[in-house]
Scaffold this active site. Structure first.
Site, PDB file in Angstrom:
ATOM      1  N   GLU A 115      -6.234  -0.614  18.899  1.00 34.58           N
ATOM      2  CA  GLU A 115      -6.199  -0.210  17.495  1.00 34.58           C
ATOM      3  C   GLU A 115      -5.835   1.390  17.903  1.00 34.58           C
ATOM      4  O   GLU A 115      -5.084   2.081  16.808  1.00 34.58           O
ATOM      5  CB  GLU A 115      -7.624  -0.406  16.917  1.00 34.58           C
ATOM      6  CG  GLU A 115      -7.893  -1.826  16.888  1.00 34.58           C
ATOM      7  CD  GLU A 115      -6.586  -2.398  16.175  1.00 34.58           C
ATOM      8  OE1 GLU A 115      -6.243  -2.054  15.033  1.00 34.58           O
ATOM      9  OE2 GLU A 115      -5.969  -3.572  16.815  1.00 34.58           O
ATOM     10  N   TRP A 119      -2.360   2.220  17.537  1.00 37.69           N
ATOM     11  CA  TRP A 119      -1.563   2.042  16.328  1.00 37.69           C
ATOM     12  C   TRP A 119      -1.820   3.364  15.505  1.00 37.69           C
ATOM     13  O   TRP A 119      -0.835   3.704  14.938  1.00 37.69           O
ATOM     14  CB  TRP A 119      -2.623   1.047  15.186  1.00 37.69           C
ATOM     15  CG  TRP A 119      -1.745  -0.738  15.473  1.00 37.69           C
ATOM     16  CD1 TRP A 119      -2.712  -1.544  16.314  1.00 37.69           C
ATOM     17  CD2 TRP A 119      -0.747  -0.852  15.165  1.00 37.69           C
ATOM     18  NE1 TRP A 119      -1.721  -2.578  16.198  1.00 37.69           N
ATOM     19  CE2 TRP A 119      -0.685  -2.435  15.544  1.00 37.69           C
ATOM     20  CE3 TRP A 119       0.230  -0.752  14.391  1.00 37.69           C
ATOM     21  CZ2 TRP A 119       0.441  -3.222  15.360  1.00 37.69           C
ATOM     22  CZ3 TRP A 119       1.673  -1.499  14.181  1.00 37.69           C
ATOM     23  CH2 TRP A 119       1.487  -2.509  14.552  1.00 37.69           C
ATOM     24  N   TRP A 145      10.215  -2.795  -8.712  1.00 32.72           N
ATOM     25  CA  TRP A 145       8.504  -2.936  -8.905  1.00 32.72           C
ATOM     26  C   TRP A 145       8.062  -3.200 -10.388  1.00 32.72           C
ATOM     27  O   TRP A 145       8.808  -2.482 -11.394  1.00 32.72           O
ATOM     28  CB  TRP A 145       7.933  -1.569  -8.350  1.00 32.72           C
ATOM     29  CG  TRP A 145       8.011  -1.361  -7.044  1.00 32.72           C
ATOM     30  CD1 TRP A 145       8.839  -0.425  -6.510  1.00 32.72           C
ATOM     31  CD2 TRP A 145       7.746  -2.050  -5.950  1.00 32.72           C
ATOM     32  NE1 TRP A 145       8.943  -0.596  -5.291  1.00 32.72           N
ATOM     33  CE2 TRP A 145       8.140  -1.509  -4.794  1.00 32.72           C
ATOM     34  CE3 TRP A 145       6.880  -3.022  -5.689  1.00 32.72           C
ATOM     35  CZ2 TRP A 145       7.702  -1.776  -3.460  1.00 32.72           C
ATOM     36  CZ3 TRP A 145       6.478  -3.767  -4.448  1.00 32.72           C
ATOM     37  CH2 TRP A 145       7.230  -3.047  -3.333  1.00 32.72           C
ATOM     38  N   ASN A 183     -10.880  -2.776   7.316  1.00 31.28           N
ATOM     39  CA  ASN A 183      -9.158  -2.943   7.846  1.00 31.28           C
ATOM     40  C   ASN A 183      -8.880  -4.291   7.433  1.00 31.28           C
ATOM     41  O   ASN A 183      -7.650  -4.019   6.899  1.00 31.28           O
ATOM     42  CB  ASN A 183      -9.155  -2.772   9.539  1.00 31.28           C
ATOM     43  CG  ASN A 183      -7.624  -2.989   9.917  1.00 31.28           C
ATOM     44  OD1 ASN A 183      -6.647  -2.101   9.108  1.00 31.28           O
ATOM     45  ND2 ASN A 183      -7.193  -3.791  10.563  1.00 31.28           N
ATOM     46  N   TRP A 200       4.024   0.550  -3.819  1.00 36.55           N
ATOM     47  CA  TRP A 200       3.220   0.805  -2.804  1.00 36.55           C
ATOM     48  C   TRP A 200       2.981   2.023  -2.577  1.00 36.55           C
ATOM     49  O   TRP A 200       1.482   2.588  -2.247  1.00 36.55           O
ATOM     50  CB  TRP A 200       3.619   0.217  -1.206  1.00 36.55           C
ATOM     51  CG  TRP A 200       4.997   0.863  -0.885  1.00 36.55           C
ATOM     52  CD1 TRP A 200       6.176   0.685  -1.013  1.00 36.55           C
ATOM     53  CD2 TRP A 200       4.951   2.310  -0.136  1.00 36.55           C
ATOM     54  NE1 TRP A 200       7.050   1.363  -0.307  1.00 36.55           N
ATOM     55  CE2 TRP A 200       6.423   2.684   0.093  1.00 36.55           C
ATOM     56  CE3 TRP A 200       3.929   3.244   0.330  1.00 36.55           C
ATOM     57  CZ2 TRP A 200       6.807   3.697   0.828  1.00 36.55           C
ATOM     58  CZ3 TRP A 200       4.592   4.347   0.851  1.00 36.55           C
ATOM     59  CH2 TRP A 200       5.862   4.560   0.994  1.00 36.55           C
ATOM     60  N   TRP A 216       0.206   0.792   4.513  1.00 30.08           N
ATOM     61  CA  TRP A 216       0.793   0.683   3.348  1.00 30.08           C
ATOM     62  C   TRP A 216       2.083  -0.127   3.462  1.00 30.08           C
ATOM     63  O   TRP A 216       2.622  -1.221   2.986  1.00 30.08           O
ATOM     64  CB  TRP A 216       0.756   1.873   2.412  1.00 30.08           C
ATOM     65  CG  TRP A 216      -0.601   1.651   1.617  1.00 30.08           C
ATOM     66  CD1 TRP A 216      -1.693   2.451   1.864  1.00 30.08           C
ATOM     67  CD2 TRP A 216      -0.939   0.899   0.512  1.00 30.08           C
ATOM     68  NE1 TRP A 216      -2.660   2.016   1.187  1.00 30.08           N
ATOM     69  CE2 TRP A 216      -2.301   1.326   0.244  1.00 30.08           C
ATOM     70  CE3 TRP A 216      -0.124  -0.105  -0.256  1.00 30.08           C
ATOM     71  CZ2 TRP A 216      -2.911   0.441  -0.767  1.00 30.08           C
ATOM     72  CZ3 TRP A 216      -1.062  -0.772  -1.305  1.00 30.08           C
ATOM     73  CH2 TRP A 216      -2.155  -0.370  -1.632  1.00 30.08           C
TER      74      TRP A 216
END
Ligand SMILES: Cc1cc2nc3c(=O)[nH]c(=O)nc-3n(C[C@H](O)[C@H](O)[C@H](O)COP(=O)(O)OP(=O)(O)OC[C@H]3O[C@@H](n4cnc5c(N)ncnc54)[C@H](O)[C@@H]3O)c2cc1C
Length: 466
Positions: free
Chosen positions: A270, A273, A301, A336, A354, A377
């Site tokens: 993690e 990431w 959108w 998360n 987003w 995102w």
């Protein structure tokens, strides 16, 4: 010759394992500087919880510096002008800071570097925000990675080859006399109870996590009702702990306790990431404005203000989404798994851009970070590198039933669901008597899923990917 250096604190609000501070501390005198930049305090993307945590971290840093015979010099204004002014006042010959990777920070640092070099001041920049920077971990073709799994493999190989041993706190030389400092401003009002700030609190949190929770982390990290993750994200954001120390200590635990190794290695993944998204942002600065994969810039959108507001306020009628958004509003943090579900709901169920969700999260999160937030995102919206494939759309009900089967998490943040039977807690509209004070779903997931697939496919066709 008598030497004098400035250490410019930014997102490295710690004394331990701070290479830039250690370099600055080699001088005879040291000015430990923080510049309160209005963009940071009042900019359109700043948020009260994060500003409060920053100010609390600075207060603690000032105490830690004083305990070691130094002090924090606070200035307010444009960083390049303030650094220039301080260099002129103090005639310091060295400026040290840890590098940043977000586009706005890179532009700022360019200007600061220019004012220092113009004055003949040596600039020392270090790698303190991450363990490895984007160009430290390259593919066989010598390119930065765009996919996580091979990046992770190469990162771990690089770490084996050059293990990163965290530094101790350096001995600090005194501050020259007569350097003015401003008091820290009062924190903005916010009802949120924040985690304890400062380096000692971060170290305690890490030890507690490694002692109590890391062994079970691989299993329990996805269940939001459990207190199973480290909650170190605000500390990593402001550098009250270094990622290097986290990796180092997690590897130590993995080496001495085989039962904890699986969890510790998963936890290191993690942290990788975080490193990966920093590298992506550094190498692809356009992601702050547009999709990492340009074909998705063509997605149509919805202009759904009402839906967006319901999402922000935790009133979508989908318990796991609403619980997450209310956890964010009341604590400045969200688990998360629930961040992924809430982000997926906004982009795939409400079909809202987003970027609107990213901005809302950024303002609301104590750990709001340009790289990880953007990466998260774009992952959820399927527009990013190595993202969730666009056709795999989270179903908020089955996600809730899988990761919060008894509804312990949703009931904690959505008290309207208190009396709903466990079987219906993630789909209360199907209960024999649905709660009166909780909204019905604002959209049908099944209908919206089909629409989302059509929109994504149309964008791919327009973008040249049939
Ligand atoms: C839509 C979305 C937005 C996000 N926005 C942010 C953000 O603004 N700031 C932020 O720090 N994280 C963000 N994340 C990642 C992740 O949700 C948080 O880092 C994590 O929940 C923090 O809790 P923790 O410290 O207990 O994590 P742990 O599980 O203990 O993990 C340890 C550390 O690893 C890093 N980390 C963990 N997961 C991720 C991840 N998926 N991506 C990047 N780094 C990770 C964090 O620094 C974290 O503190 C986002 C994820 C999503 C899906």
């Amino acid at each position: 010759m008598h030497s004098r250096s400035v250490h410019w604190f930014r997102h490295d609000l710690r004394l331990r394992d701070n290479q830039a501070l250690a370099a600055a501390a080699e001088a005879d005198e040291l000015i430990a500087l923080f510049v309160l930049d209005d963009a940071l305090l009042e900019g359109c993307r700043s948020g009260a919880p994060r500003v409060r945590f920053l100010l609390a971290s600075l207060e603690q840093l000032a105490k830690d510096l004083e305990a070691r015979g130094s002090r924090l010099v606070v200035r307010r204004g444009d960083p390049a002008s303030e650094v220039a002014r301080l260099l002129d006042e103090t005639k310091a010959d060295r400026l040290c800071f840890g590098r940043s990777y977000a586009p706005a920070a890179l532009r700022r640092d360019e200007r600061v570097r220019a004012v220092a070099t113009k004055r003949g001041v040596r600039v020392v920049e270090t790698r303190d925000h991450v363990v490895f920077e984007s160009r430290d971990v390259l593919s066989q073709q010598d390119r930065p990675f765009a996919v996580f799994t091979p990046y992770r493999r190469a990162w771990l190989r690089a770490f084996e080859a050059e293990p990163q041993i965290p530094l101790r706190a350096p001995k600090l030389p005194p501050t020259p006399a007569g350097v003015d400092s401003l008091p820290l401003p009062p924190p903005p009002a916010s009802p949120i109870e924040l985690p304890v700030a400062g380096e000692a609190a971060a170290a305690r949190r890490l030890s507690r996590f490694l002692e109590r929770s890391v062994a079970d982390y691989a299993r329990s990290r996805d269940f939001p009702a459990e207190d199973a993750t480290s909650r170190l994200s605000p500390h990593l954001r402001f550098g009250t702990i270094s990622a290097r120390s986290c990796v180092h200590l997690a590897r130590e635990i993995a080496a001495i306790d085989p039962k904890a190794a699986k969890g510790a290695n998963k936890w290191i993944d993690e942290l990788l990431w975080r490193e990966f998204y920093c590298a992506i942002l550094k190498e692809n600065p356009h992601v702050t404005r547009s999709s990492h994969r340009s074909e998705y810039d063509a997605i149509e959108w919805n202009d759904d203000e009402e839906g967006f507001r319901a999402w922000c306020e935790g009133r979508t009628g989908y318990p796991i989404v609403d619980a997450g958004m209310r956890q964010l509003a009341t604590t400045g943090w969200m688990h998360n798994r629930v961040r992924m579900i809430a982000a997926s709901f906004l982009t795939k169920d409400l079909l809202v851009d987003w970027r609107r969700g990213e901005e809302f999260f950024y303002r609301s999160l104590v750990d709001g970070d340009p790289a990880s937030n953007n990466g998260g995102w774009q992952w959820a919206a399927s527009t990013g590198t190595d993202a969730q494939p666009y056709f795999r759309i989270f179903n908020p009900v089955s996600q809730g039933e899988r990761f919060d089967p008894a509804g312990r998490y949703v009931r904690r943040f959505v008290p309207e669901l208190e009396d709903v039977d466990d079987r219906f807690v993630q789909r209360p509209w199907e209960a024999p008597s649905p709660p009166r004070d909780y909204p019905a779903p604002i959209v049908s997931h099944h209908e919206r899923r089909i629409q989302a697939l059509r929109r994504y496919e149309a964008a791919r066709e327009r973008g040249g990917r049939p």
